[in-house]
Design an enzyme around this catalytic site. Sequence first.
Site, PDB file in Angstrom:
ATOM      1  N   GLU A   1       0.740  -0.881  -0.355  1.00  0.00           N
ATOM      2  CA  GLU A   1      -0.324   0.126   0.203  1.00  0.00           C
ATOM      3  C   GLU A   1       1.079   1.452  -0.041  1.00  0.00           C
ATOM      4  O   GLU A   1       2.099   1.183   0.275  1.00  0.00           O
ATOM      5  CB  GLU A   1      -1.194  -0.021   1.186  1.00  0.00           C
TER       6      GLU A   1
ATOM      7  N   ASP B   1      -4.439   5.610   5.903  1.00  0.00           N
ATOM      8  CA  ASP B   1      -5.702   6.971   6.413  1.00  0.00           C
ATOM      9  C   ASP B   1      -6.835   6.133   7.172  1.00  0.00           C
ATOM     10  O   ASP B   1      -6.116   6.056   8.518  1.00  0.00           O
ATOM     11  CB  ASP B   1      -6.184   7.536   4.975  1.00  0.00           C
TER      12      ASP B   1
HETATM   13  P1  IMP Z   1      -7.639   4.796   3.690  1.00  0.00           P
HETATM   14  O1  IMP Z   1      -9.285   3.919   3.298  1.00  0.00           O
HETATM   15  O2  IMP Z   1      -8.386   5.646   4.772  1.00  0.00           O
HETATM   16  O3  IMP Z   1      -6.757   3.720   4.886  1.00  0.00           O
HETATM   17  O4  IMP Z   1      -7.809   5.301   2.103  1.00  0.00           O
HETATM   18  C1  IMP Z   1      -6.440   4.733   2.236  1.00  0.00           C
HETATM   19  C2  IMP Z   1      -6.070   5.222   0.676  1.00  0.00           C
HETATM   20  O5  IMP Z   1      -6.451   7.100   0.163  1.00  0.00           O
HETATM   21  C3  IMP Z   1      -4.612   5.358  -0.235  1.00  0.00           C
HETATM   22  O6  IMP Z   1      -4.422   4.703  -0.091  1.00  0.00           O
HETATM   23  C4  IMP Z   1      -4.341   6.748  -0.644  1.00  0.00           C
HETATM   24  O7  IMP Z   1      -5.032   6.316  -2.242  1.00  0.00           O
HETATM   25  C5  IMP Z   1      -5.423   7.963  -0.901  1.00  0.00           C
HETATM   26  N1  IMP Z   1      -5.270   8.837   0.767  1.00  0.00           N
HETATM   27  C6  IMP Z   1      -5.166   8.942   1.896  1.00  0.00           C
HETATM   28  N2  IMP Z   1      -4.378  10.183   2.311  1.00  0.00           N
HETATM   29  C7  IMP Z   1      -4.003  10.714   1.141  1.00  0.00           C
HETATM   30  C8  IMP Z   1      -3.261  11.887   1.376  1.00  0.00           C
HETATM   31  O8  IMP Z   1      -2.525  12.477   1.553  1.00  0.00           O
HETATM   32  N3  IMP Z   1      -2.479  11.583  -0.130  1.00  0.00           N
HETATM   33  C9  IMP Z   1      -3.099  11.219  -1.677  1.00  0.00           C
HETATM   34  N4  IMP Z   1      -3.895   9.405  -1.319  1.00  0.00           N
HETATM   35  C10 IMP Z   1      -4.081   9.362   0.375  1.00  0.00           C
HETATM   36 MG    MG Z   2      -3.680   4.207  -2.284  1.00  0.00          MG
END
Ligand code: IMP
Ligand code: MG
Length: 190
Positions: free
Chosen positions: A108, A112
């Site tokens: 990954e 986030d």
């Molecule tokens: P999660 O499901 O919220 O953990 O999201 C993960 C995905 O959100 C990552 O694989 C990224 O594609 C996107 N993402 C989260 N934070 C950022 C950031 O600061 N910049 C760019 N993409 C992000």
């Molecule tokens: Mg991603």
Amino acid sequence: MQFKTPEEYKPGDILISHGEIQMKIQTISSEIESYFHGKNVLIIGVMKGSFMVMADLIRALHEAGLYDLTVSALTVSSYGSQTVSSKRPTLKHEIDIDVKGRHILLVEDIIDTGYTLKFVIDELLLRGALSIKTFSLLSKPSRREVNIDADYIGFVIPNVWIQGYGLDTDEWGRGNPDIIIGPIVGTIDK
Ligand code: IMP
Ligand code: MG
């Protein structure tokens, strides 16, 4: 690595340089090599954000002596740009390989909220993966909504929006070799 507080950064600042990323990938790849030593590993990149770290990681794994690997990828749907995270992700592009009975290393770009990683792990287990180790170049623990983390983490970063080194802001900025601070949240909208 020590980071400043989010307020101390402005758009365009380098958060992590290309050189720092490469050094970290080298260190982690020898840990990963020791773990998978003698096993065949299926490396699955979570696209699109992980394409750049995937390439560097696989090169570093080769240099560390891990040759017995298969490379694949999948894409998880995401909605919105900066602020909206998908609580119910779905698979947008399938893996081209049967994961049943395989030892998997998931790659990954960033964890986030954690929904994406959780979804992908559950999906792979459901399909009969034998074991799953997870690598994420970045982690933003302050944003976590699902109690999950990667086995191998490059950098634990503050709650700042970033782009570069594969990560985008609405498809913008992926090619930057460094990870930089992106535009202020809310200034870009779809
Ligand atoms: P999660 O499901 O919220 O953990 O999201 C993960 C995905 O959100 C990552 O694989 C990224 O594609 C996107 N993402 C989260 N934070 C950022 C950031 O600061 N910049 C760019 N993409 C992000
Ligand atoms: Mg991603």
